[in-house]
Scaffold this active site. Structure first.
Site, mmCIF file in Angstrom:
data_model
loop_
_atom_site.group_PDB
_atom_site.id
_atom_site.type_symbol
_atom_site.label_atom_id
_atom_site.label_comp_id
_atom_site.label_asym_id
_atom_site.label_seq_id
_atom_site.Cartn_x
_atom_site.Cartn_y
_atom_site.Cartn_z
ATOM 1 N N LYS A 164 3.887 -3.979 -4.956
ATOM 2 C CA LYS A 164 2.457 -4.004 -5.259
ATOM 3 C C LYS A 164 2.109 -5.173 -6.189
ATOM 4 O O LYS A 164 3.000 -5.761 -6.833
ATOM 5 C CB LYS A 164 2.061 -2.658 -5.864
ATOM 6 C CG LYS A 164 2.233 -1.494 -4.861
ATOM 7 C CD LYS A 164 1.660 -0.193 -5.399
ATOM 8 C CE LYS A 164 1.738 0.911 -4.346
ATOM 9 N NZ LYS A 164 1.032 2.140 -4.753
ATOM 10 N N TYR A 193 -4.372 2.988 4.089
ATOM 11 C CA TYR A 193 -4.561 4.167 3.233
ATOM 12 C C TYR A 193 -5.647 5.091 3.793
ATOM 13 O O TYR A 193 -6.341 5.783 3.035
ATOM 14 C CB TYR A 193 -4.902 3.734 1.805
ATOM 15 C CG TYR A 193 -3.715 3.227 1.015
ATOM 16 C CD1 TYR A 193 -2.504 3.930 0.980
ATOM 17 C CD2 TYR A 193 -3.793 2.047 0.275
ATOM 18 C CE1 TYR A 193 -1.412 3.470 0.248
ATOM 19 C CE2 TYR A 193 -2.698 1.581 -0.471
ATOM 20 C CZ TYR A 193 -1.520 2.300 -0.479
ATOM 21 O OH TYR A 193 -0.437 1.852 -1.213
ATOM 22 N N PHE A 245 -10.010 8.348 -6.106
ATOM 23 C CA PHE A 245 -9.324 7.148 -6.601
ATOM 24 C C PHE A 245 -9.198 6.048 -5.540
ATOM 25 O O PHE A 245 -8.666 4.975 -5.835
ATOM 26 C CB PHE A 245 -7.932 7.506 -7.147
ATOM 27 C CG PHE A 245 -7.012 8.171 -6.146
ATOM 28 C CD1 PHE A 245 -6.349 7.440 -5.176
ATOM 29 C CD2 PHE A 245 -6.801 9.539 -6.190
ATOM 30 C CE1 PHE A 245 -5.507 8.036 -4.254
ATOM 31 C CE2 PHE A 245 -5.953 10.162 -5.271
ATOM 32 C CZ PHE A 245 -5.306 9.403 -4.308
ATOM 33 N N ARG A 300 12.741 5.866 0.271
ATOM 34 C CA ARG A 300 11.742 6.786 -0.302
ATOM 35 C C ARG A 300 12.324 7.463 -1.566
ATOM 36 O O ARG A 300 11.648 7.583 -2.581
ATOM 37 C CB ARG A 300 11.400 7.816 0.762
ATOM 38 C CG ARG A 300 10.273 8.712 0.432
ATOM 39 C CD ARG A 300 8.974 8.210 1.029
ATOM 40 N NE ARG A 300 7.901 9.075 0.618
ATOM 41 C CZ ARG A 300 6.689 8.673 0.319
ATOM 42 N NH1 ARG A 300 6.376 7.401 0.401
ATOM 43 N NH2 ARG A 300 5.767 9.517 -0.044
ATOM 44 N N THR A 354 5.402 9.850 -6.459
ATOM 45 C CA THR A 354 4.212 8.986 -6.467
ATOM 46 C C THR A 354 3.690 8.766 -7.883
ATOM 47 O O THR A 354 3.436 7.626 -8.290
ATOM 48 C CB THR A 354 3.103 9.620 -5.588
ATOM 49 O OG1 THR A 354 3.628 9.827 -4.277
ATOM 50 C CG2 THR A 354 1.868 8.736 -5.537
ATOM 51 N N ARG A 368 10.211 3.891 -9.664
ATOM 52 C CA ARG A 368 9.009 4.262 -10.426
ATOM 53 C C ARG A 368 9.389 4.874 -11.773
ATOM 54 O O ARG A 368 8.717 4.638 -12.780
ATOM 55 C CB ARG A 368 8.161 5.215 -9.601
ATOM 56 C CG ARG A 368 7.492 4.519 -8.409
ATOM 57 C CD ARG A 368 6.973 5.503 -7.390
ATOM 58 N NE ARG A 368 6.130 4.879 -6.378
ATOM 59 C CZ ARG A 368 5.746 5.480 -5.267
ATOM 60 N NH1 ARG A 368 6.131 6.728 -5.014
ATOM 61 N NH2 ARG A 368 4.992 4.852 -4.393
ATOM 62 N N ASN A 391 2.260 1.978 -9.367
ATOM 63 C CA ASN A 391 3.602 2.577 -9.268
ATOM 64 C C ASN A 391 4.601 1.693 -8.500
ATOM 65 O O ASN A 391 5.489 2.190 -7.811
ATOM 66 C CB ASN A 391 3.499 3.987 -8.677
ATOM 67 C CG ASN A 391 2.853 3.990 -7.308
ATOM 68 O OD1 ASN A 391 2.540 2.935 -6.765
ATOM 69 N ND2 ASN A 391 2.660 5.164 -6.733
ATOM 70 N N HIS A 447 5.094 0.590 -2.457
ATOM 71 C CA HIS A 447 4.778 1.500 -1.358
ATOM 72 C C HIS A 447 6.018 1.587 -0.491
ATOM 73 O O HIS A 447 6.658 0.560 -0.217
ATOM 74 C CB HIS A 447 3.616 0.956 -0.507
ATOM 75 C CG HIS A 447 3.501 1.666 0.810
ATOM 76 N ND1 HIS A 447 2.854 2.870 0.935
ATOM 77 C CD2 HIS A 447 4.026 1.386 2.034
ATOM 78 C CE1 HIS A 447 2.956 3.286 2.192
ATOM 79 N NE2 HIS A 447 3.671 2.400 2.880
ATOM 80 N N GLU A 463 3.599 1.225 10.373
ATOM 81 C CA GLU A 463 3.306 0.345 9.231
ATOM 82 C C GLU A 463 3.958 -1.029 9.407
ATOM 83 O O GLU A 463 3.362 -2.055 9.060
ATOM 84 C CB GLU A 463 3.794 0.999 7.936
ATOM 85 C CG GLU A 463 2.983 2.240 7.566
ATOM 86 C CD GLU A 463 3.430 2.887 6.271
ATOM 87 O OE1 GLU A 463 4.504 2.520 5.741
ATOM 88 O OE2 GLU A 463 2.705 3.759 5.784
#
Ligand code: TYD
Length: 153
Positions: A9, A49, A57, A85, A91, A102, A112, A115, A126
């Site tokens: 991110k 998303y 949010f 993952r 999350t 994270r 965080n 993704h 994706e």
């Protein structure tokens, strides 16, 4: 071998953590098969998303994802989706276990670090969203015999 999408991110880039996060996946033994830097826009985030569109949010999440470029990576490995993952952690980074990405580098549910695709099915969708077939590199994996048993492929 399974493939999964990781997005580093904007905060990860700004905080100078790109190398550290990529290094974790490398050290785990995952194979990097595609990577690029991209400035995301609202159109692609509306799709990526879509499951969060009605959340309060959502606008902040999109602003955060557009605040600077992201690094898109495709990692390959046996059961890579669940492995990656688990490496990311919960999350909400405040709930993420120490030792996860994270849990080691973040304090926020939004900011965080990464993704990661949440299922094999979503990983395919994706990856197609962000990569073209020509973005993937084919190269030998000479260490696979030291990373996997013969039936792990
Ligand atoms: P989600 O797909 O539920 O989680 P993950 O990234 O672990 O697959 O949510 C996507 C992103 O939305 C998440 O990484 C950060 C943001 N988000 C928030 O800002 N607040 C929240 O309460 C949740 C659930 C997500």
């Amino acid at each position: 071998m399974e493939r999964t999408l990781v997005i580093l991110k904007p905060g990860t880039l700004q905080r100078g953590l790109v190398g550290e996060v990529i290094s974790r996946f490398e050290k785990r033994g995952l194979k990097l098969v595609a990577m690029k830097m991209k400035q995301l826009d609202q159109d692609i985030l509306d799709v990526h998303y879509a499951h969060l569109k009605d959340k309060p949010f959502f606008p902040w999440l999109c602003d955060g994802m557009m605040a600077a470029p992201v690094i898109l990576c495709c990692w390959e490995g046996f059961e890579a989706v669940k492995v990656v993952r688990a490496m990311a952690g919960s999350t909400n980074a405040r709930n993420a276990a120490p030792g996860t990405i994270r849990g080691d580098y973040a304090l926020s549910a939004q900011e965080n670090i990464v993704h990661t695709s949440d299922s094999v099915e979503n990983a395919k969708v994706e990856l197609d969203r962000f990569f073209s077939p020509e973005d993937y590199c084919e190269y030998p994996s000479p260490l696979n015999q030291y990373l996997y048993a013969p039936d792990e492929k």
